[in-house]
Design a protein around this motif. Structure first.
Motif, short mmCIF file in Angstrom:
data_model
loop_
_atom_site.label_atom_id
_atom_site.label_comp_id
_atom_site.label_asym_id
_atom_site.label_seq_id
_atom_site.Cartn_x
_atom_site.Cartn_y
_atom_site.Cartn_z
N VAL A 238 0.56 -0.99 -0.20
CA VAL A 238 -0.31 -0.54 0.17
C VAL A 238 0.92 1.72 0.04
O VAL A 238 0.46 2.29 -0.28
N LEU A 239 2.17 1.10 -0.34
CA LEU A 239 3.15 1.97 -0.25
C LEU A 239 3.53 3.02 -1.56
O LEU A 239 4.24 3.69 -1.72
N ASP A 240 3.05 2.16 -2.79
CA ASP A 240 3.34 2.50 -3.77
C ASP A 240 2.70 4.42 -3.58
O ASP A 240 1.79 4.85 -4.01
N GLY A 241 3.65 5.06 -4.57
CA GLY A 241 3.46 6.34 -4.98
C GLY A 241 3.09 7.21 -3.72
O GLY A 241 2.98 8.52 -3.71
N LYS A 242 3.78 6.65 -2.48
CA LYS A 242 3.14 7.40 -1.19
C LYS A 242 5.38 8.11 -1.01
O LYS A 242 6.22 7.00 -1.10
N SER A 243 5.45 9.08 -0.26
CA SER A 243 6.48 9.60 0.86
C SER A 243 6.24 8.39 1.90
O SER A 243 5.46 8.75 2.50
N VAL A 244 7.75 7.71 2.46
CA VAL A 244 8.09 7.13 3.47
C VAL A 244 9.23 7.80 4.53
O VAL A 244 9.64 8.39 4.19
N PHE A 245 8.23 8.11 5.42
CA PHE A 245 9.42 8.74 6.45
C PHE A 245 9.43 7.30 7.25
O PHE A 245 8.79 7.13 8.22
N GLY A 246 11.11 7.41 8.17
CA GLY A 246 10.98 6.91 8.88
C GLY A 246 11.92 7.07 10.07
O GLY A 246 12.15 8.24 10.45
#
Length: 290
Positions: free
Chosen positions: A99-107
């Motif tokens: 579900v993370l396609d096309g999303k920015s991701v921050f750890g």
């Protein structure tokens, strides 16, 4: 969360741990941090790793991982949502769900300052590091930075934040710094949300690290946000916190978003666990502010 999705996560974690790295490698990255509305809309879910599971009157609301993942999936599929912020356990579940396609991701990077602990200011980095964030193809890392002038653990916490800022900037990844001026009151830590205190925390946090080209701030919405957001030229994301009056919160977010350094929202509990239970509706309303 549908049982087959949970089974898929558990099956991968037990029998094919390499599926996480494979899912990260094939993930379609976001082409921009911003949505069509020109702002960011990031869903935050790193609270459980600090032992902060409560929402409203329910002290364990976020402790049900199946339900949290379900709510995250609903939020991430809403139009205008640009990204997510979480710890490795949650982000890896979301990767396995695709579900993370096309999303920015921050750890989320530092989670050792457990809520309610006597060592809460000694917020060591027990989550992501810059090397892994880069290897996973994520967009940046977030660090909670509480500044307690009366607590001798503060200098070490600031030094650790500065190191993370350096390592993220060196890799041209966003360093999302969330500063608070904090005080001990009756054995527990309290963030001072007065305008003067927030301004002071910003001026301290803005100077951390040897480079700041990729440093952003994550800030609470407090009275006189014009003065708050004038205290730094660093891009700022507005955090939601726990909302008791949704209408007032949305109004204050909307007003603050008009300031030039405000680049969007990073909101967690108030959108994932709205009082009426309508996650999609709460997210859509927040997106409308953008």
């Amino acid at each position: 969360m549908l049982s087959d999705n949970i089974s898929r996560i558990v099956e991968a974690r037990v029998n094919d741990p390499g599926a996480v790295a494979a899912a990260a490698a094939r993930r379609v990255k976001a082409t921009s941090l911003f949505g069509e509305h020109g702002k960011t809309m990031i869903i935050a879910a790193d609270h459980p790793a600090r032992g902060a599971n409560g929402v409203g009157a329910d002290p364990t609301a976020m402790a049900d991982r199946f339900e949290l993942l379900d709510r995250l999936c609903i939020a991430l599929e809403r139009p205008g949502v640009t990204g997510v912020l979480a710890t490795a356990d949650i982000l890896e579940d979301l990767l396995l769900l695709g579900v993370l396609d096309g999303k920015s991701v921050f750890g989320s990077m530092n989670r050792a300052g457990l809520a309610g602990s006597v060592f809460e200011i000694d917020d060591r980095f027990t989550g992501y590091d810059a090397e892994t964030i880069a290897a996973m193809g994520f967009d940046g890392g977030k660090m909670l930075t509480r500044i307690a002038l009366g607590d001798p653990a503060t200098p070490a916490a600031l030094a650790e934040t500065a190191r993370a800022v350096n390592e993220l900037n060196d890799r041209q990844l966003i360093a999302m710094v969330e500063p608070f001026l904090s005080v001990w009151t009756d054995g527990s830590i309290r963030n001072d949300l007065s305008t003067d205190a927030v301004v002071k925390s910003i001026t301290i946090a803005s100077g951390l690290g040897r480079r700041t080209a990729y440093t952003w701030l994550k800030l609470p919405v407090v009275p006189d946000m014009e003065r708050v957001l004038a205290s730094s030229t660093l891009p700022a994301l507005l955090l939601g916190g726990e909302v008791t009056d949704p209408e007032a919160a949305f109004a204050s977010w909307g007003k603050a978003l008009k300031q030039p350094t405000a680049q969007g929202l990073v909101v967690g509990r108030s959108l994932l666990y709205p009082s009426n239970g309508d996650v999609a509706g709460a997210v859509d309303k927040a997106v409308s502010l953008l």
